[in-house]
Design a protein around this motif. Structure first.
Motif, PDB file in Angstrom:
ATOM      1  N   HIS A 103       0.831  -1.222   0.000  1.00 31.64           N
ATOM      2  CA  HIS A 103       0.000   0.000   0.000  1.00 31.64           C
ATOM      3  C   HIS A 103       0.858   1.262   0.000  1.00 31.64           C
ATOM      4  CE1 HIS A 103       0.784  -1.399   4.060  1.00 31.64           C
ATOM      5  NE2 HIS A 103       0.630  -0.163   4.499  1.00 31.64           N
ATOM      6  N   GLU A 104       2.068   1.153   0.561  1.00 31.39           N
ATOM      7  CA  GLU A 104       2.954   2.331   0.578  1.00 31.39           C
ATOM      8  C   GLU A 104       3.449   2.629  -0.840  1.00 31.39           C
ATOM      9  OE1 GLU A 104       6.063   1.622   3.444  1.00 31.39           O
ATOM     10  OE2 GLU A 104       4.619   0.995   4.963  1.00 31.39           O
ATOM     11  N   ASP A 105       3.839   1.591  -1.545  1.00 25.63           N
ATOM     12  CA  ASP A 105       4.277   1.772  -2.941  1.00 25.63           C
ATOM     13  C   ASP A 105       3.121   2.299  -3.791  1.00 25.63           C
ATOM     14  OD1 ASP A 105       6.702   0.799  -2.230  1.00 25.63           O
ATOM     15  OD2 ASP A 105       6.505  -1.125  -3.265  1.00 25.63           O
ATOM     16  N   TYR A 106       1.926   1.784  -3.498  1.00 28.52           N
ATOM     17  CA  TYR A 106       0.742   2.220  -4.259  1.00 28.52           C
ATOM     18  C   TYR A 106       0.540   3.730  -4.084  1.00 28.52           C
ATOM     19  CZ  TYR A 106      -4.176   3.115  -5.181  1.00 28.52           C
ATOM     20  OH  TYR A 106      -5.350   3.654  -5.633  1.00 28.52           O
ATOM     21  N   ALA A 107       0.684   4.219  -2.834  1.00 25.97           N
ATOM     22  CA  ALA A 107       0.493   5.657  -2.580  1.00 25.97           C
ATOM     23  C   ALA A 107       1.493   6.463  -3.398  1.00 25.97           C
ATOM     24  CB  ALA A 107       0.640   5.940  -1.086  1.00 25.97           C
ATOM     25  N   VAL A 108       2.736   5.982  -3.434  1.00 26.74           N
ATOM     26  CA  VAL A 108       3.771   6.679  -4.222  1.00 26.74           C
ATOM     27  C   VAL A 108       3.377   6.655  -5.705  1.00 26.74           C
ATOM     28  CG1 VAL A 108       6.195   6.546  -4.961  1.00 26.74           C
ATOM     29  CG2 VAL A 108       5.592   6.141  -2.557  1.00 26.74           C
ATOM     30  N   ARG A 109       2.906   5.482  -6.162  1.00 30.37           N
ATOM     31  CA  ARG A 109       2.567   5.291  -7.580  1.00 30.37           C
ATOM     32  C   ARG A 109       1.402   6.182  -8.009  1.00 30.37           C
ATOM     33  NH1 ARG A 109       2.357  -0.439  -7.177  1.00 30.37           N
ATOM     34  NH2 ARG A 109       0.127  -0.454  -7.598  1.00 30.37           N
ATOM     35  N   ILE A 110       0.362   6.228  -7.179  1.00 31.35           N
ATOM     36  CA  ILE A 110      -0.842   6.969  -7.578  1.00 31.35           C
ATOM     37  C   ILE A 110      -0.566   8.472  -7.517  1.00 31.35           C
ATOM     38  CG2 ILE A 110      -2.032   6.977  -5.315  1.00 31.35           C
ATOM     39  CD1 ILE A 110      -3.889   6.102  -8.461  1.00 31.35           C
ATOM     40  N   ARG A 111       0.286   8.888  -6.568  1.00 29.33           N
ATOM     41  CA  ARG A 111       0.653  10.318  -6.510  1.00 29.33           C
ATOM     42  C   ARG A 111       1.503  10.683  -7.730  1.00 29.33           C
ATOM     43  NH1 ARG A 111       1.460   9.813  -0.043  1.00 29.33           N
ATOM     44  NH2 ARG A 111      -0.579  10.625   0.556  1.00 29.33           N
TER      45      ARG A 111
ATOM     46  N   ALA B 217       0.824  13.470 -10.538  1.00 29.16           N
ATOM     47  CA  ALA B 217       1.821  14.494 -10.915  1.00 29.16           C
ATOM     48  C   ALA B 217       2.025  14.498 -12.430  1.00 29.16           C
ATOM     49  CB  ALA B 217       3.137  14.218 -10.192  1.00 29.16           C
ATOM     50  N   ALA B 218       1.867  13.312 -13.065  1.00 31.38           N
ATOM     51  CA  ALA B 218       2.047  13.225 -14.520  1.00 31.38           C
ATOM     52  C   ALA B 218       0.753  13.560 -15.268  1.00 31.38           C
ATOM     53  CB  ALA B 218       2.522  11.813 -14.886  1.00 31.38           C
ATOM     54  N   GLY B 219      -0.290  13.911 -14.506  1.00 31.60           N
ATOM     55  CA  GLY B 219      -1.541  14.353 -15.139  1.00 31.60           C
ATOM     56  C   GLY B 219      -2.478  13.225 -15.545  1.00 31.60           C
ATOM     57  N   HIS B 220      -2.214  11.971 -15.094  1.00 34.85           N
ATOM     58  CA  HIS B 220      -3.067  10.838 -15.488  1.00 34.85           C
ATOM     59  C   HIS B 220      -4.298  10.697 -14.604  1.00 34.85           C
ATOM     60  CE1 HIS B 220       0.032   9.763 -18.238  1.00 34.85           C
ATOM     61  NE2 HIS B 220       0.895   9.419 -17.291  1.00 34.85           N
ATOM     62  N   VAL B 221      -4.227  11.195 -13.373  1.00 37.17           N
ATOM     63  CA  VAL B 221      -5.322  11.067 -12.403  1.00 37.17           C
ATOM     64  C   VAL B 221      -5.481  12.440 -11.741  1.00 37.17           C
ATOM     65  CG1 VAL B 221      -6.138   9.752 -10.383  1.00 37.17           C
ATOM     66  CG2 VAL B 221      -4.363   8.788 -11.837  1.00 37.17           C
ATOM     67  N   PRO B 222      -6.718  12.903 -11.514  1.00 33.40           N
ATOM     68  CA  PRO B 222      -6.859  14.176 -10.796  1.00 33.40           C
ATOM     69  C   PRO B 222      -6.184  14.096  -9.417  1.00 33.40           C
ATOM     70  CG  PRO B 222      -8.976  13.453 -11.695  1.00 33.40           C
ATOM     71  CD  PRO B 222      -8.005  12.325 -11.890  1.00 33.40           C
ATOM     72  N   ALA B 223      -5.483  15.161  -9.024  1.00 35.93           N
ATOM     73  CA  ALA B 223      -4.702  15.144  -7.772  1.00 35.93           C
ATOM     74  C   ALA B 223      -5.584  14.794  -6.573  1.00 35.93           C
ATOM     75  CB  ALA B 223      -4.015  16.486  -7.568  1.00 35.93           C
ATOM     76  N   GLY B 224      -6.818  15.327  -6.549  1.00 38.38           N
ATOM     77  CA  GLY B 224      -7.713  15.073  -5.416  1.00 38.38           C
ATOM     78  C   GLY B 224      -8.066  13.591  -5.309  1.00 38.38           C
ATOM     79  N   VAL B 225      -8.299  12.971  -6.468  1.00 40.00           N
ATOM     80  CA  VAL B 225      -8.652  11.538  -6.493  1.00 40.00           C
ATOM     81  C   VAL B 225      -7.462  10.722  -5.993  1.00 40.00           C
ATOM     82  CG1 VAL B 225      -9.237   9.585  -8.002  1.00 40.00           C
ATOM     83  CG2 VAL B 225     -10.305  11.821  -8.392  1.00 40.00           C
ATOM     84  N   ALA B 226      -6.271  11.083  -6.500  1.00 40.89           N
ATOM     85  CA  ALA B 226      -5.058  10.345  -6.107  1.00 40.89           C
ATOM     86  C   ALA B 226      -4.852  10.456  -4.604  1.00 40.89           C
ATOM     87  CB  ALA B 226      -3.852  10.897  -6.850  1.00 40.89           C
ATOM     88  N   GLU B 227      -5.042  11.646  -4.066  1.00 44.32           N
ATOM     89  CA  GLU B 227      -4.816  11.854  -2.631  1.00 44.32           C
ATOM     90  C   GLU B 227      -5.827  11.051  -1.815  1.00 44.32           C
ATOM     91  OE1 GLU B 227      -2.304  12.512  -0.233  1.00 44.32           O
ATOM     92  OE2 GLU B 227      -1.874  13.121  -2.290  1.00 44.32           O
ATOM     93  N   TYR B 228      -7.077  11.032  -2.307  1.00 40.47           N
ATOM     94  CA  TYR B 228      -8.114  10.260  -1.614  1.00 40.47           C
ATOM     95  C   TYR B 228      -7.742   8.770  -1.603  1.00 40.47           C
ATOM     96  CZ  TYR B 228     -12.422   7.754  -0.773  1.00 40.47           C
ATOM     97  OH  TYR B 228     -13.342   6.868  -0.278  1.00 40.47           O
ATOM     98  N   LEU B 229      -7.350   8.248  -2.791  1.00 36.67           N
ATOM     99  CA  LEU B 229      -7.027   6.812  -2.892  1.00 36.67           C
ATOM    100  C   LEU B 229      -5.799   6.477  -2.052  1.00 36.67           C
ATOM    101  CD1 LEU B 229      -7.613   6.270  -6.724  1.00 36.67           C
ATOM    102  CD2 LEU B 229      -9.016   5.377  -4.845  1.00 36.67           C
ATOM    103  N   ALA B 230      -4.771   7.317  -2.137  1.00 34.53           N
ATOM    104  CA  ALA B 230      -3.540   7.047  -1.379  1.00 34.53           C
ATOM    105  C   ALA B 230      -3.840   7.053   0.111  1.00 34.53           C
ATOM    106  CB  ALA B 230      -2.479   8.098  -1.715  1.00 34.53           C
ATOM    107  N   GLY B 231      -4.580   8.082   0.562  1.00 32.62           N
ATOM    108  CA  GLY B 231      -4.886   8.210   1.991  1.00 32.62           C
ATOM    109  C   GLY B 231      -5.717   7.039   2.485  1.00 32.62           C
ATOM    110  N   THR B 232      -6.722   6.645   1.676  1.00 34.21           N
ATOM    111  CA  THR B 232      -7.595   5.547   2.106  1.00 34.21           C
ATOM    112  C   THR B 232      -6.800   4.243   2.178  1.00 34.21           C
ATOM    113  OG1 THR B 232      -9.334   6.662   0.859  1.00 34.21           O
ATOM    114  CG2 THR B 232      -9.863   4.492   1.704  1.00 34.21           C
TER     115      THR B 232
END
Ligand SMILES: Cc1cc2nc3c(=O)[nH]c(=O)nc-3n(C[C@H](O)[C@H](O)[C@H](O)COP(=O)(O)O)c2cc1C
Length: 220
Positions: free
Chosen positions: A98-106, A110-125
């Motif tokens: 899950h730690e690697d996933y948080a890094v990956r989704i963030r 950052a590369a513009g593939h996922v909205p930042a808010g969505v990435a932060e929500y998924l990483a945090g959850t």
């Protein structure tokens, strides 16, 4: 290929036929070989298995070396299929996936593939969901089970036999294979060309025994 179109056969196996076709193999051809390329192809298929958040907890160690298989066999109650099957897949659960996933989704955000808010929500959850080591271990086991099934079906499709196995000492396997602490050996799948005289399909409980709809009125 098991599921190829043959003369006189006008359709591929249905998914239910494919599921019923896979059986656990007891006797493998000890001279059987599975190439590194085929191993990679099987693992590519196993990776089609779903995982929570798409975290992808499973790591695969494929062992074909007879000397290493010999040591694994000793740590697996001397089960002959460990040395007789062409390849032993040891499926590892990653307790920190899950730690690697948080890094990956963030990074994806950052590369513009996922909205930042969505990435932060998924990483945090994901990070809070699996902060508890028991939850992360259970997820590793669930993921390994799904990966194992996908791997076995892929092996079947490639004309190879397979068998899932839990009869082994995970700590002995850790030592033999040099598995780092963050991973744990969750299960084994052996695969390879088969020998004669294997058992056929084993009976399953009747659907009436295992299914209730809209409630769990099973005998207590
Ligand atoms: C989690 C798990 C662990 C298993 N461990 C072993 C094992 O250590 N050795 C073995 O010979 N078979 C093992 N099996 C195979 C089962 O005995 C087999 O799946 C079951 O009898 C049903 O038969 P089938 O797979 O042919 O449908 C295992 C299966 C599962 C799912």
């Amino acid at each position: 290929m098991v599921n190829e179109l043959k003369p006189g056969k006008d359709s591929y196996m249905s998914i239910s036929e494919v599921l019923a076709h896979r059986v656990s193999i007891d006797h493998f051809d000890p001279k059987g070989v599975v190439s590194d390329a085929q191993i990679a192809e099987l693992v590519r298929s196993a990776q089609e298995a779903p995982s929570s958040f798409n975290i992808q907890h499973t790591r695969f160690v494929a062992v074909t070396d007879p000397a290493i298989k010999g040591r694994l066999r000793e740590a697996a109650f001397n089960q002959a299929k460990i040395t007789e099957a062409a390849v032993v897949f040891v499926l590892l659960g990653d307790l920190r996936a899950h730690e690697d996933y948080a890094v990956r989704i963030r990074a994806a955000a950052a590369a513009g593939h996922v909205p930042a808010g969505v990435a932060e929500y998924l990483a945090g959850t994901a990070l809070s969901f699996y902060a508890n080591p028991t939850a992360s271990r259970e997820e590793g086991l669930r993921s390994a089970g799904l990966s194992a099934m996908a791997l076995m079906l892929a092996a079947d499709g490639a004309g190879l036999g397979s068998c899932p196995m839990i009869g082994f000492d995970p700590e002995a396997f850790r030592k033999i294979l040099g598995v780092p602490e963050r991973y744990f050996p969750a299960m084994i799948v052996v695969a390879g060309p088969t020998a004669p005289n294997n058992m056929g399909r084993k009976p399953r409980l009747d659907v009436n025994e295992v299914l209730r709809i809209n409630g769990a009125e099973f005998p207590g």
